[in-house]
Write an enzyme that holds these catalytic residues in place. Structure first.
Site, PDB file in Angstrom:
ATOM      1  N   GLU A   1      -8.251  -3.797  64.354  1.00  0.00           N
ATOM      2  CA  GLU A   1      -8.976  -4.682  63.626  1.00  0.00           C
ATOM      3  C   GLU A   1      -9.875  -5.400  64.628  1.00  0.00           C
ATOM      4  O   GLU A   1      -9.366  -6.172  65.579  1.00  0.00           O
ATOM      5  CB  GLU A   1      -8.254  -5.956  62.832  1.00  0.00           C
ATOM      6  CG  GLU A   1      -8.948  -6.770  61.914  1.00  0.00           C
ATOM      7  CD  GLU A   1      -7.937  -7.851  61.182  1.00  0.00           C
ATOM      8  OE1 GLU A   1      -7.210  -8.459  61.843  1.00  0.00           O
ATOM      9  OE2 GLU A   1      -8.080  -7.982  59.986  1.00  0.00           O
TER      10      GLU A   1
ATOM     11  N   TYR B   1     -17.018  -8.009  60.948  1.00  0.00           N
ATOM     12  CA  TYR B   1     -15.957  -7.918  60.916  1.00  0.00           C
ATOM     13  C   TYR B   1     -15.633  -6.370  60.749  1.00  0.00           C
ATOM     14  O   TYR B   1     -16.600  -5.463  60.083  1.00  0.00           O
ATOM     15  CB  TYR B   1     -15.206  -8.329  59.591  1.00  0.00           C
ATOM     16  CG  TYR B   1     -13.907  -7.801  59.295  1.00  0.00           C
ATOM     17  CD1 TYR B   1     -12.752  -8.471  59.730  1.00  0.00           C
ATOM     18  CD2 TYR B   1     -13.646  -6.496  58.693  1.00  0.00           C
ATOM     19  CE1 TYR B   1     -11.427  -8.135  59.510  1.00  0.00           C
ATOM     20  CE2 TYR B   1     -12.221  -6.211  58.420  1.00  0.00           C
ATOM     21  CZ  TYR B   1     -11.156  -6.832  58.995  1.00  0.00           C
ATOM     22  OH  TYR B   1      -9.756  -6.436  58.622  1.00  0.00           O
TER      23      TYR B   1
END
Ligand code: GDP
Ligand code: MN
Length: 396
Positions: free
Chosen positions: A206, A118
């Site tokens: 993101e 991530y």
């Protein structure tokens, strides 16, 4: 301004960030053509069909599917385009899918295991600095990771005076447990990603997941990109990326009328001048036992035309059971606002929700008189508490 995955990836790519390659398609035929082209360009024989909507968690909702041949590409693309995709991030009704991204399959087997990470880039408002937030737990909902295993989330803050330092990029790669080629790839990825964030004037990147492929390449498989609206004037080429189909229809219309409107879930519509007063008014509504149906800042010039436009916007929301108008007359005179409310009310004819008007400031007393003598179903108030009590009263 939020972007679709395919648009975000294109921007990343222009800054040298490696991405899972893909081509956007509007229908099943285009999807097949896109798949053929990708096979030519990348050698991939499998493809991923990805719904393009402004919401995450698409995989969980059935909006991301693997196709192992052209027949499957056609069938799956046909199923996904036009579907109402419901994910943990959409409303219960879901979002209509207008287009899909046909992407190369990058989870192919090879010399090592694939690995999902991530990574996001955003502003830490506490310190006033940009930061890179990253985790070994990719592909998962980051809120869950933050709750259950917060020690697996790392951050790297960037000093604006010197920018991202090479040692910081290496620390990211190290903390993610990489070595050899993957380590070098990750440092390049992080440096390019941060450059892209700054140069595109984004407020959020993101990338979940960032993938380490089985041959140790690092690439963005997903991309959530939010461009700072206030910087759009510097990026004329981004303006066309706005997809208003993804935005609330009422919000778009309000924006065109120059009103600052945000749709909310409650039952009391509010019309206020100034963002600070709007926030205070929303608190007031909550205190009175209601829930704000919207945030609406009509701005400094609360004249009759704007008041009427604001009324129309508020009344488009069927959940509205009462309207609270809370205007401070500093530059605008309260009596003119009151006249605007009365005129708008008469023009619109069929307003059948109770209205409470609080006007305070220049000529507030004349304004109150105008409202009280108008003969309309409008209650006036001068004090904050008085307005709250009246909201409570009409909500019963
Ligand atoms: P999201 O669910 O909206 O976050 O969409 P993502 O783009 O993150 O995709 C969801 C999941 O699909 C990823 O976490 C991957 O596990 C999977 N996925 C994405 N691309 C590929 C691919 O090329 N091959 C395979 N096998 N799975 C993929
Ligand atoms: Mn994702």
């Amino acid at each position: 301004m939020n972007l679709h995955e395919y648009q975000g990836k294109e921007i990343l790519s222009t800054f040298g960030v490696r991405i899972q390659r893909g081509i956007v398609a509007q229908n099943a035929q285009e999807a097949v053509a896109a798949a053929k082209q990708l096979t030519q360009e990348t050698g991939t024989s499998w493809h991923v069909i990805k719904a393009q909507v402004h919401a995450g968690g698409r995989g969980k909702g059935g909006g991301v599917k693997l196709a192992k041949n052209l027949q499957e590409v056609e069938t799956i693309a046909g199923q996904i385009i036009g579907m109402n995709l419901i994910t943990p991030q959409t409303s219960a009704e879901g979002k209509k899918v207008h287009q899909v991204l046909i992407a190369e399959d990058v989870y192919y087997p090879g010399e090592s295991e694939t690995n999902e990470f991530y990574m996001s880039v955003l502003l830490n408002r506490g310190t006033g600095r940009n930061m890179i937030m990253y985790s070994t737990e990719g592909g998962m909902d980051i809120e869950t990771v933050a709750e259950e295993t917060p020690h697996l989330i790392f951050t790297e803050e960037i000093d604006p005076a010197v920018g991202l330092m090479p040692f910081q990029a290496r620390r990211v790669a190290f903390n993610l447990g990489l070595s050899g080629l993957a380590f070098k790839e990750m440092t390049t990825f992080v440096i390019n990603l941060y450059t892209a964030y700054v140069k595109s004037d984004s407020s959020l990147f993101e990338i979940n997941p960032v993938l380490k492929t089985s041959d140790n390449k690092i690439m963005a498989v997903d991309a959530k990109v939010t461009i700072d609206d206030n910087a759009l004037y510097r990026h004329k080429n981004y303006v066309d990326l706005r997809d208003i189909r993804e935005e609330s229809a009422i919000e778009v219309e309000a924006g065109e009328l120059g009103l600052n409107y945000v749709d909310l879930d409650g039952n009391v519509g509010c019309m206020v001048n100034g963002a600070g007063l709007a926030m205070a008014t929303m608190d007031l509504i909550k205190q009175a036992g209601g829930e704000p149906a919207n945030f609406l800042d009509v701005g400094g010039t609360a004249d009759a035309a704007r008041v009427e436009a604001a009324f129309k916007i508020i009344l488009k929301d069927p959940a509205v059971k009462a309207i609270l108008i809370n205007i401070f007359g500093g530059i605008v005179r309260c009596d003119r606002v009151a006249q605007g409310v009365i005129d708008a009310y008469k023009n619109m004819g069929n307003i059948n929700v109770p209205i409470i008007v609080r006007l305070q400031g220049t000529n507030a007393d004349i304004a109150k008189e105008l409202i009280d003598n108008s003969g309309l179903d409008v209650m006036s108030a001068t004090e904050f508490q008085e307005a709250a009590d009246k909201v409570q009263q009409v909500l019963g």
